[in-house]
Scaffold this motif. Structure first.
Motif, PDB file in Angstrom:
ATOM      1  N   LEU A  42      35.568  -8.372  50.972  1.00 31.09           N
ATOM      2  CA  LEU A  42      36.630  -9.225  51.495  1.00 31.09           C
ATOM      3  C   LEU A  42      36.060 -10.293  52.418  1.00 31.09           C
ATOM      4  CD1 LEU A  42      39.204  -6.407  52.332  1.00 31.09           C
ATOM      5  CD2 LEU A  42      38.976  -7.698  50.200  1.00 31.09           C
ATOM      6  N   ARG A  43      36.330 -11.565  52.084  1.00 30.64           N
ATOM      7  CA  ARG A  43      35.914 -12.680  52.943  1.00 30.64           C
ATOM      8  C   ARG A  43      36.886 -12.833  54.110  1.00 30.64           C
ATOM      9  NH1 ARG A  43      35.999 -16.265  48.248  1.00 30.64           N
ATOM     10  NH2 ARG A  43      34.047 -16.141  47.072  1.00 30.64           N
ATOM     11  N   GLY A  44      36.453 -13.633  55.102  1.00 30.89           N
ATOM     12  CA  GLY A  44      37.265 -13.832  56.295  1.00 30.89           C
ATOM     13  C   GLY A  44      38.100 -15.098  56.251  1.00 30.89           C
ATOM     14  N   LEU A  45      38.293 -15.708  57.429  1.00 32.11           N
ATOM     15  CA  LEU A  45      39.219 -16.825  57.621  1.00 32.11           C
ATOM     16  C   LEU A  45      38.982 -17.967  56.636  1.00 32.11           C
ATOM     17  CD1 LEU A  45      41.469 -18.084  59.393  1.00 32.11           C
ATOM     18  CD2 LEU A  45      39.645 -19.057  60.811  1.00 32.11           C
ATOM     19  N   ALA A  46      40.079 -18.440  56.052  1.00 36.69           N
ATOM     20  CA  ALA A  46      40.088 -19.610  55.156  1.00 36.69           C
ATOM     21  C   ALA A  46      39.238 -19.398  53.914  1.00 36.69           C
ATOM     22  CB  ALA A  46      39.631 -20.861  55.895  1.00 36.69           C
ATOM     23  N   ASN A  47      38.692 -18.195  53.759  1.00 28.29           N
ATOM     24  CA  ASN A  47      37.943 -17.852  52.541  1.00 28.29           C
ATOM     25  C   ASN A  47      36.684 -18.710  52.367  1.00 28.29           C
ATOM     26  OD1 ASN A  47      37.926 -15.993  50.447  1.00 28.29           O
ATOM     27  ND2 ASN A  47      38.758 -17.429  48.959  1.00 28.29           N
ATOM     28  N   ILE A  48      36.159 -19.281  53.483  1.00 29.36           N
ATOM     29  CA  ILE A  48      34.997 -20.161  53.353  1.00 29.36           C
ATOM     30  C   ILE A  48      33.859 -19.796  54.304  1.00 29.36           C
ATOM     31  CG2 ILE A  48      36.372 -22.122  52.571  1.00 29.36           C
ATOM     32  CD1 ILE A  48      36.240 -23.232  55.403  1.00 29.36           C
ATOM     33  N   PHE A  49      34.053 -18.835  55.218  1.00 28.53           N
ATOM     34  CA  PHE A  49      33.013 -18.532  56.204  1.00 28.53           C
ATOM     35  C   PHE A  49      32.279 -17.221  55.930  1.00 28.53           C
ATOM     36  CE2 PHE A  49      36.060 -21.154  58.708  1.00 28.53           C
ATOM     37  CZ  PHE A  49      35.209 -22.216  58.952  1.00 28.53           C
ATOM     38  N   SER A  50      32.474 -16.641  54.777  1.00 31.86           N
ATOM     39  CA  SER A  50      31.911 -15.311  54.537  1.00 31.86           C
ATOM     40  C   SER A  50      31.177 -15.230  53.207  1.00 31.86           C
ATOM     41  CB  SER A  50      33.028 -14.259  54.564  1.00 31.86           C
ATOM     42  OG  SER A  50      33.766 -14.303  55.768  1.00 31.86           O
ATOM     43  N   PHE A  51      30.367 -16.237  52.914  1.00 29.62           N
ATOM     44  CA  PHE A  51      29.702 -16.247  51.614  1.00 29.62           C
ATOM     45  C   PHE A  51      28.558 -15.245  51.529  1.00 29.62           C
ATOM     46  CE2 PHE A  51      31.853 -20.391  51.309  1.00 29.62           C
ATOM     47  CZ  PHE A  51      32.523 -20.164  50.120  1.00 29.62           C
ATOM     48  N   GLY A  52      28.273 -14.580  52.628  1.00 30.65           N
ATOM     49  CA  GLY A  52      27.347 -13.445  52.550  1.00 30.65           C
ATOM     50  C   GLY A  52      27.924 -12.330  51.695  1.00 30.65           C
ATOM     51  N   MET A  53      29.261 -12.271  51.619  1.00 25.22           N
ATOM     52  CA  MET A  53      29.914 -11.291  50.760  1.00 25.22           C
ATOM     53  C   MET A  53      29.604 -11.568  49.286  1.00 25.22           C
ATOM     54  SD  MET A  53      31.605  -9.128  52.761  1.00 25.22           S
ATOM     55  CE  MET A  53      29.978  -9.192  53.564  1.00 25.22           C
ATOM     56  N   ASP A  54      29.568 -12.856  48.922  1.00 27.46           N
ATOM     57  CA  ASP A  54      29.237 -13.237  47.549  1.00 27.46           C
ATOM     58  C   ASP A  54      27.790 -12.858  47.217  1.00 27.46           C
ATOM     59  OD1 ASP A  54      31.534 -15.518  46.539  1.00 27.46           O
ATOM     60  OD2 ASP A  54      31.390 -15.091  48.674  1.00 27.46           O
ATOM     61  N   ASP A  55      26.902 -13.111  48.168  1.00 30.02           N
ATOM     62  CA  ASP A  55      25.485 -12.787  47.973  1.00 30.02           C
ATOM     63  C   ASP A  55      25.305 -11.280  47.790  1.00 30.02           C
ATOM     64  OD1 ASP A  55      22.722 -13.038  47.851  1.00 30.02           O
ATOM     65  OD2 ASP A  55      22.485 -12.955  50.018  1.00 30.02           O
ATOM     66  N   LEU A  56      25.981 -10.493  48.620  1.00 30.73           N
ATOM     67  CA  LEU A  56      25.879  -9.037  48.517  1.00 30.73           C
ATOM     68  C   LEU A  56      26.465  -8.542  47.201  1.00 30.73           C
ATOM     69  CD1 LEU A  56      25.178  -6.304  49.647  1.00 30.73           C
ATOM     70  CD2 LEU A  56      27.239  -6.374  51.066  1.00 30.73           C
ATOM     71  N   ALA A  57      27.567  -9.135  46.772  1.00 32.89           N
ATOM     72  CA  ALA A  57      28.175  -8.743  45.494  1.00 32.89           C
ATOM     73  C   ALA A  57      27.219  -9.023  44.335  1.00 32.89           C
ATOM     74  CB  ALA A  57      29.489  -9.482  45.286  1.00 32.89           C
ATOM     75  N   THR A  58      26.524 -10.151  44.385  1.00 30.35           N
ATOM     76  CA  THR A  58      25.554 -10.484  43.342  1.00 30.35           C
ATOM     77  C   THR A  58      24.438  -9.446  43.290  1.00 30.35           C
ATOM     78  OG1 THR A  58      26.001 -12.860  43.566  1.00 30.35           O
ATOM     79  CG2 THR A  58      23.907 -12.230  42.563  1.00 30.35           C
ATOM     80  N   LYS A  59      23.965  -9.014  44.451  1.00 27.19           N
ATOM     81  CA  LYS A  59      22.905  -8.003  44.510  1.00 27.19           C
ATOM     82  C   LYS A  59      23.392  -6.663  43.941  1.00 27.19           C
ATOM     83  CE  LYS A  59      20.771 -10.079  48.616  1.00 27.19           C
ATOM     84  NZ  LYS A  59      20.534  -9.938  50.088  1.00 27.19           N
ATOM     85  N   LEU A  60      24.629  -6.293  44.254  1.00 24.11           N
ATOM     86  CA  LEU A  60      25.170  -5.026  43.760  1.00 24.11           C
ATOM     87  C   LEU A  60      25.347  -5.062  42.243  1.00 24.11           C
ATOM     88  CD1 LEU A  60      27.811  -4.364  46.553  1.00 24.11           C
ATOM     89  CD2 LEU A  60      25.781  -2.977  46.095  1.00 24.11           C
ATOM     90  N   ASN A  61      25.898  -6.155  41.724  1.00 24.50           N
ATOM     91  CA  ASN A  61      26.097  -6.271  40.280  1.00 24.50           C
ATOM     92  C   ASN A  61      24.773  -6.257  39.537  1.00 24.50           C
ATOM     93  OD1 ASN A  61      29.018  -6.519  39.636  1.00 24.50           O
ATOM     94  ND2 ASN A  61      28.934  -8.225  41.068  1.00 24.50           N
ATOM     95  N   ALA A  62      23.737  -6.841  40.140  1.00 20.10           N
ATOM     96  CA  ALA A  62      22.417  -6.835  39.512  1.00 20.10           C
ATOM     97  C   ALA A  62      21.855  -5.419  39.393  1.00 20.10           C
ATOM     98  CB  ALA A  62      21.456  -7.712  40.313  1.00 20.10           C
ATOM     99  N   ARG A  63      22.345  -4.514  40.224  1.00 23.34           N
ATOM    100  CA  ARG A  63      21.888  -3.123  40.185  1.00 23.34           C
ATOM    101  C   ARG A  63      22.835  -2.246  39.370  1.00 23.34           C
ATOM    102  NH1 ARG A  63      18.112  -3.027  44.648  1.00 23.34           N
ATOM    103  NH2 ARG A  63      17.960  -0.761  44.639  1.00 23.34           N
ATOM    104  N   GLY A  64      23.776  -2.865  38.684  1.00 24.86           N
ATOM    105  CA  GLY A  64      24.679  -2.115  37.826  1.00 24.86           C
ATOM    106  C   GLY A  64      25.889  -1.555  38.539  1.00 24.86           C
ATOM    107  N   ILE A  65      26.141  -2.000  39.764  1.00 28.30           N
ATOM    108  CA  ILE A  65      27.292  -1.534  40.541  1.00 28.30           C
ATOM    109  C   ILE A  65      28.370  -2.615  40.504  1.00 28.30           C
ATOM    110  CG2 ILE A  65      28.095  -0.762  42.799  1.00 28.30           C
ATOM    111  CD1 ILE A  65      25.162   0.008  43.396  1.00 28.30           C
ATOM    112  N   LYS A  66      29.519  -2.300  39.962  1.00 27.22           N
ATOM    113  CA  LYS A  66      30.581  -3.294  39.811  1.00 27.22           C
ATOM    114  C   LYS A  66      31.146  -3.690  41.170  1.00 27.22           C
ATOM    115  CE  LYS A  66      34.813  -4.339  37.269  1.00 27.22           C
ATOM    116  NZ  LYS A  66      35.854  -3.824  36.331  1.00 27.22           N
ATOM    117  N   ALA A  67      31.052  -4.985  41.476  1.00 31.14           N
ATOM    118  CA  ALA A  67      31.518  -5.479  42.778  1.00 31.14           C
ATOM    119  C   ALA A  67      32.187  -6.831  42.590  1.00 31.14           C
ATOM    120  CB  ALA A  67      30.345  -5.602  43.751  1.00 31.14           C
ATOM    121  N   THR A  68      33.305  -7.034  43.285  1.00 25.35           N
ATOM    122  CA  THR A  68      34.023  -8.308  43.230  1.00 25.35           C
ATOM    123  C   THR A  68      34.382  -8.752  44.645  1.00 25.35           C
ATOM    124  OG1 THR A  68      36.088  -7.080  42.864  1.00 25.35           O
ATOM    125  CG2 THR A  68      34.987  -7.960  40.926  1.00 25.35           C
ATOM    126  N   VAL A  69      34.554 -10.074  44.817  1.00 24.94           N
ATOM    127  CA  VAL A  69      34.834 -10.656  46.128  1.00 24.94           C
ATOM    128  C   VAL A  69      36.255 -11.204  46.145  1.00 24.94           C
ATOM    129  CG1 VAL A  69      34.067 -12.315  47.868  1.00 24.94           C
ATOM    130  CG2 VAL A  69      32.406 -11.290  46.298  1.00 24.94           C
TER     131      VAL A  69
END
Length: 239
Positions: A42-69
């Motif tokens: 889950l991202r924070g305010l205005a959905n624009i200040f938490s792109f670390g969540m996107d980066d972490l989701a990419t890392k999880l999906n690369a390891r076969g763990i289903k993750a969405t932001v």
């Protein structure tokens, strides 16, 4: 000559065994399945200040763990969807892991409370610098809160919460704490950690009272002094 030949065969056998062990280990690593969990970030305010969540989701999906932001404002709708997806067509629902930053961290706790309250297992909630004091349900397996008490971050309350204060840790701030690569590694390790099953210990052998010299009536059994006497369990009829 015979000794040299025998030694050569021994060396070949040792090398063959070593190669077989290496191949076996490599095959095991390749066939190792990722943990069967569903991760929501889950991202924070205005959905624009938490792109670390996107980066972490990419890392999880690369390891076969289903993750969405998602946006933090969608946590209530997402809770219902997560519960439905986790239980759909399965005897055991898929565990749900929730991760959030800032207002998304607040929402991660709220969502964890709601999803776990619906009977879906929530083994882990991770929060990065939540901005509102929240209380996590005891039904959540574990909550790990990375925050900075000297800034905008708040501690999370609850019986299974680990608050990790990162105040003064390098250049971390409220706007980049969720982007820290070392924290991502910790979170991934927690998600991939196998669930430890409780160890079942064998029940102790029942103590048998030593026979006494004196005869006892056939309708009674005399217990030696200091020996506990087993009492039959009381069976209660269902209400």
């Amino acid at each position: 000559m015979k000794f040299a030949r025998a030694l050569g065969f021994s060396v070949i056998a040792v090398v063959a065994l070593a190669l077989a062990a290496t191949v076996s280990t490599s095959a095991e690593a390749q066939t190792r399945k990722p943990p069967q969990v569903r991760v929501y970030l889950l991202r924070g305010l205005a959905n624009i200040f938490s792109f670390g969540m996107d980066d972490l989701a990419t890392k999880l999906n690369a390891r076969g763990i289903k993750a969405t932001v998602h946006s933090y404002v969608d946590w209530q709708t997402l809770s219902a969807v997560a519960a439905e997806e986790a239980a759909a067509g399965k005897r055991r629902p898929t565990p749900v892991v929730i991760i959030g930053h800032s207002l998304g961290a607040d929402a991660a706790v709220y969502m964890g409370n709601k999803v776990s309250g619906s009977g879906i297992p929530v083994p882990l909630v991770v929060t990065f610098d939540p901005v509102t004091p929240t209380t996590a349900s005891a039904k959540i397996g574990k909550v790990v809160n990375y925050y900075q008490a000297g800034g905008s971050g708040k501690a999370v309350s609850g019986p299974r919460v680990e608050n990790i204060d990162l105040t003064g840790q390098g250049s971390l701030s409220h706007f980049n704490i969720e982007k820290a690569a070392n924290l991502h590694q910790r979170v991934i390790a927690m998600i991939e950690a196998p669930v430890r099953k409780p160890v079942r210990r064998p029940a102790p052998a029942p103590q048998v009272a030593a026979p006494t010299a004196a005869a006892t009536p056939a309708t009674e059994t005399a217990a030696a002094p200091g020996t506990a006497v087993a009492v039959p369990a009381v069976v209660r009829a269902p209400n």
